[in-house]
Design a protein around this motif. Structure first.
Motif, PDB file in Angstrom:
ATOM      1  N   ALA A   1      76.355  41.680 102.960  1.00 32.25           N
ATOM      2  CA  ALA A   1      75.978  43.081 103.167  1.00 32.25           C
ATOM      3  C   ALA A   1      74.469  43.162 103.302  1.00 32.25           C
ATOM      4  CB  ALA A   1      76.450  43.943 102.006  1.00 32.25           C
ATOM      5  N   LEU A   2      73.997  44.065 104.195  1.00 31.49           N
ATOM      6  CA  LEU A   2      72.559  44.170 104.432  1.00 31.49           C
ATOM      7  C   LEU A   2      72.223  45.552 104.974  1.00 31.49           C
ATOM      8  CD1 LEU A   2      69.832  42.635 104.466  1.00 31.49           C
ATOM      9  CD2 LEU A   2      70.333  42.016 106.829  1.00 31.49           C
TER      10      LEU A   2
ATOM     11  N   ALA B   1      71.067  52.483 107.296  1.00 36.08           N
ATOM     12  CA  ALA B   1      72.508  52.221 107.353  1.00 36.08           C
ATOM     13  C   ALA B   1      72.796  50.911 106.636  1.00 36.08           C
ATOM     14  CB  ALA B   1      72.986  52.158 108.808  1.00 36.08           C
ATOM     15  N   LEU B   2      74.062  50.709 106.320  1.00 41.02           N
ATOM     16  CA  LEU B   2      74.488  49.482 105.662  1.00 41.02           C
ATOM     17  C   LEU B   2      75.514  48.780 106.540  1.00 41.02           C
ATOM     18  CD1 LEU B   2      74.633  47.677 103.010  1.00 41.02           C
ATOM     19  CD2 LEU B   2      76.694  48.994 102.486  1.00 41.02           C
ATOM     20  N   ALA B   3      75.258  47.507 106.841  1.00 41.59           N
ATOM     21  CA  ALA B   3      76.240  46.674 107.537  1.00 41.59           C
ATOM     22  C   ALA B   3      76.853  45.719 106.525  1.00 41.59           C
ATOM     23  CB  ALA B   3      75.573  45.905 108.666  1.00 41.59           C
ATOM     24  N   TYR B   4      78.170  45.540 106.607  1.00 40.78           N
ATOM     25  CA  TYR B   4      78.803  44.581 105.706  1.00 40.78           C
ATOM     26  C   TYR B   4      80.008  43.952 106.384  1.00 40.78           C
ATOM     27  CZ  TYR B   4      82.261  48.257 104.568  1.00 40.78           C
ATOM     28  OH  TYR B   4      83.240  49.224 104.628  1.00 40.78           O
TER      29      TYR B   4
ATOM     30  N   GLU C   1      77.949  36.008 106.474  1.00 45.24           N
ATOM     31  CA  GLU C   1      76.725  36.600 105.942  1.00 45.24           C
ATOM     32  C   GLU C   1      75.938  37.308 107.037  1.00 45.24           C
ATOM     33  OE1 GLU C   1      74.235  33.525 104.413  1.00 45.24           O
ATOM     34  OE2 GLU C   1      74.680  32.180 106.066  1.00 45.24           O
ATOM     35  N   LEU C   2      75.165  38.308 106.616  1.00 45.08           N
ATOM     36  CA  LEU C   2      74.301  39.045 107.523  1.00 45.08           C
ATOM     37  C   LEU C   2      72.870  38.598 107.287  1.00 45.08           C
ATOM     38  CD1 LEU C   2      76.085  42.440 107.153  1.00 45.08           C
ATOM     39  CD2 LEU C   2      75.804  41.216 109.293  1.00 45.08           C
ATOM     40  N   LEU C   3      72.213  38.181 108.369  1.00 45.28           N
ATOM     41  CA  LEU C   3      70.905  37.548 108.247  1.00 45.28           C
ATOM     42  C   LEU C   3      69.765  38.485 108.577  1.00 45.28           C
ATOM     43  CD1 LEU C   3      71.880  34.213 110.025  1.00 45.28           C
ATOM     44  CD2 LEU C   3      72.216  34.877 107.645  1.00 45.28           C
ATOM     45  N   GLY C   4      70.032  39.569 109.283  1.00 46.68           N
ATOM     46  CA  GLY C   4      68.954  40.484 109.615  1.00 46.68           C
ATOM     47  C   GLY C   4      69.397  41.535 110.609  1.00 46.68           C
ATOM     48  N   TRP C   5      68.654  42.631 110.621  1.00 50.13           N
ATOM     49  CA  TRP C   5      68.840  43.678 111.620  1.00 50.13           C
ATOM     50  C   TRP C   5      67.861  43.449 112.764  1.00 50.13           C
ATOM     51  CZ3 TRP C   5      71.888  48.247 111.806  1.00 50.13           C
ATOM     52  CH2 TRP C   5      72.718  48.444 110.693  1.00 50.13           C
ATOM     53  N   ILE C   6      68.315  43.644 113.993  1.00 53.25           N
ATOM     54  CA  ILE C   6      67.447  43.622 115.171  1.00 53.25           C
ATOM     55  C   ILE C   6      67.459  45.040 115.737  1.00 53.25           C
ATOM     56  CG2 ILE C   6      66.970  42.576 117.406  1.00 53.25           C
ATOM     57  CD1 ILE C   6      66.818  40.628 115.052  1.00 53.25           C
TER      58      ILE C   6
ATOM     59  N   VAL D   1      72.721  43.065 114.868  1.00 58.92           N
ATOM     60  CA  VAL D   1      72.528  42.331 113.623  1.00 58.92           C
ATOM     61  C   VAL D   1      72.711  40.841 113.880  1.00 58.92           C
ATOM     62  CG1 VAL D   1      73.196  44.192 112.054  1.00 58.92           C
ATOM     63  CG2 VAL D   1      74.955  42.655 112.984  1.00 58.92           C
ATOM     64  N   LEU D   2      72.058  40.042 113.044  1.00 60.70           N
ATOM     65  CA  LEU D   2      72.249  38.596 113.065  1.00 60.70           C
ATOM     66  C   LEU D   2      73.303  38.225 112.028  1.00 60.70           C
ATOM     67  CD1 LEU D   2      68.581  37.246 113.309  1.00 60.70           C
ATOM     68  CD2 LEU D   2      70.213  37.663 115.155  1.00 60.70           C
ATOM     69  N   VAL D   3      74.257  37.401 112.444  1.00 61.51           N
ATOM     70  CA  VAL D   3      75.374  37.023 111.586  1.00 61.51           C
ATOM     71  C   VAL D   3      75.407  35.506 111.430  1.00 61.51           C
ATOM     72  CG1 VAL D   3      77.894  36.995 111.365  1.00 61.51           C
ATOM     73  CG2 VAL D   3      76.738  39.043 112.231  1.00 61.51           C
ATOM     74  N   GLY D   4      75.617  35.052 110.201  1.00 65.45           N
ATOM     75  CA  GLY D   4      75.818  33.634 109.945  1.00 65.45           C
ATOM     76  C   GLY D   4      77.269  33.267 110.165  1.00 65.45           C
ATOM     77  N   ASN D   5      77.518  32.327 111.081  1.00 63.25           N
ATOM     78  CA  ASN D   5      78.863  31.918 111.470  1.00 63.25           C
ATOM     79  C   ASN D   5      79.064  30.469 111.010  1.00 63.25           C
ATOM     80  OD1 ASN D   5      81.382  32.077 113.062  1.00 63.25           O
ATOM     81  ND2 ASN D   5      80.347  30.620 114.406  1.00 63.25           N
ATOM     82  N   MET D   6      79.834  30.272 109.945  1.00 57.27           N
ATOM     83  CA  MET D   6      79.948  28.946 109.363  1.00 57.27           C
ATOM     84  C   MET D   6      81.344  28.364 109.558  1.00 57.27           C
ATOM     85  SD  MET D   6      78.383  27.515 105.861  1.00 57.27           S
ATOM     86  CE  MET D   6      79.023  28.778 104.782  1.00 57.27           C
TER      87      MET D   6
END
Length: 322
Positions: A60-61, A66-69, A98-103, A108-113
């Motif tokens: 969540a970030l 606003a909140l992205a999760y 995981e959310l890595l940052g807002w652009i 948003v930047l998303v961690g894809n593992m």
């Protein structure tokens, strides 16, 4: 004129207060429970609205508006307002954790593992996706950076620990963990010209590069010098003594390195879990001397280098400051 080779620490000891009924305070905050259930706490009405379950806390970030999760039960990327109104709902892969940052406000930047059931769960490092919140479309950012660190365990890099990259808000620069010939450290890379701008030597574990809001610079806490088989490596060769620990360095997007603190010239001092103020003029962080048992909350002025120690203790230096 150059700042003297010392860091001024001023103590302004504060008295912490906790209110279970904070009526009259403006705004909304995000809370987590022991099951990673996230909720919105309206401080005006003193009410909490449950949202969903995230896999990890960096699922969540907020960008302040606003909140992205990443809802782990629904496999959705959801964006809500401060009142909980849904602004975007996007189908998400279970690999998005995981959310890595807002652009800006729309990406948003998303961690894809990768996930491997046969090997017992997620297998870092993760790749980085840029997701458009208006269309649901996404693309993977470049991951074939020269000599990128791809071993496990990964260093504590960015606001997360599963990737060796930290992209700036304009997506024209990236800081990444690297291992070259006989040493290691981090590299600042120009994504437009596809070339290295500068590098900072560091021995694992490396700490967290955090970009400021406009992407003009990042701050990082690193040992000012470290040793390898071929000698002593210094981030800035300023001739100062070193007793162990780490210092703050500011690195501009053009690669200019400025040492911000001189805490380790007299004792072993460390900084942890640092965070920029919205105006980019201050950084909040945890600080601890090797002779102390507890971390303390402090804020540093980026221009003057002066530190205010609020004498508020924390169990360790890993808890996030926002």
């Amino acid at each position: 004129s150059p700042r003297p080779l010392e860091t001024i620490i001023q103590k302004e000891c504060a008295t912490p207060t906790v209110s279970e009924n904070p009526d009259g305070y403006p705004g909304t905050i995000v809370t987590y429970d022991e099951n990673n259930q996230i909720s919105l706490w309206d401080l005006n009405k003193n009410t909490k609205k449950p949202l969903g379950i995230v896999e990890i806390l960096s699922g969540a970030l907020s960008n302040g508006q606003a909140l992205a999760y990443l809802d782990d039960d629904l496999d959705q990327l959801i964006v809500v307002s401060a009142t909980g109104e849904k602004l975007s709902v996007i189908d998400a892969s279970s690999h998005w954790i995981e959310l890595l940052g807002w652009i800006g406000d729309e990406k948003v930047l998303v961690g894809n593992m990768p996930f491997s059931g046969t090997k017992g769960g997620w297998r870092p490092p993760s790749t980085t996706l840029i997701v458009d919140l208006t269309t649901g479309q996404y693309e993977e950012l470049v991951s074939d950076l020269p000599k990128i660190y791809n071993y496990s365990p990964l260093p504590a890099f960015g606001r997360y620990t599963y990737s060796g990259t930290a992209y700036d808000p304009t997506l024209t620069r990236v800081v990444y963990a690297s291992a070259w010939a006989d040493y290691s450290g981090i590299i600042l890379w120009d994504l437009v010209k596809h070339q290295e701008i500068t590098r900072l030597p560091a021995w694992s574990p490396w700490d967290t590069p955090i970009w400021n809001a406009d992407g003009s610079a990042f701050i990082i806490s690193l040992p000012p010098q470290s040793a390898s088989e071929d000698g002593i490596h210094k981030i800035v060769d300023d001739g100062t003594k070193y007793f162990g620990g780490s210092e703050f360095f500011i690195v501009s997007r053009e690669g200019k390195i400025r040492r911000l603190t001189y805490l380790t010239i007299e004792s072993n001092v460390e900084e942890g879990a640092y965070s920029w103020s919205p105006d980019g003029k201050q950084v909040a962080f945890w600080i601890k001397d090797e002779n102390e048992s507890q971390w303390r909350l402090a804020i540093i002025n980026i221009e003057s280098g002066q530190i205010i120690d609020y004498c508020l203790g924390g169990d360790d230096g890993s808890f996030s400051l926002i």
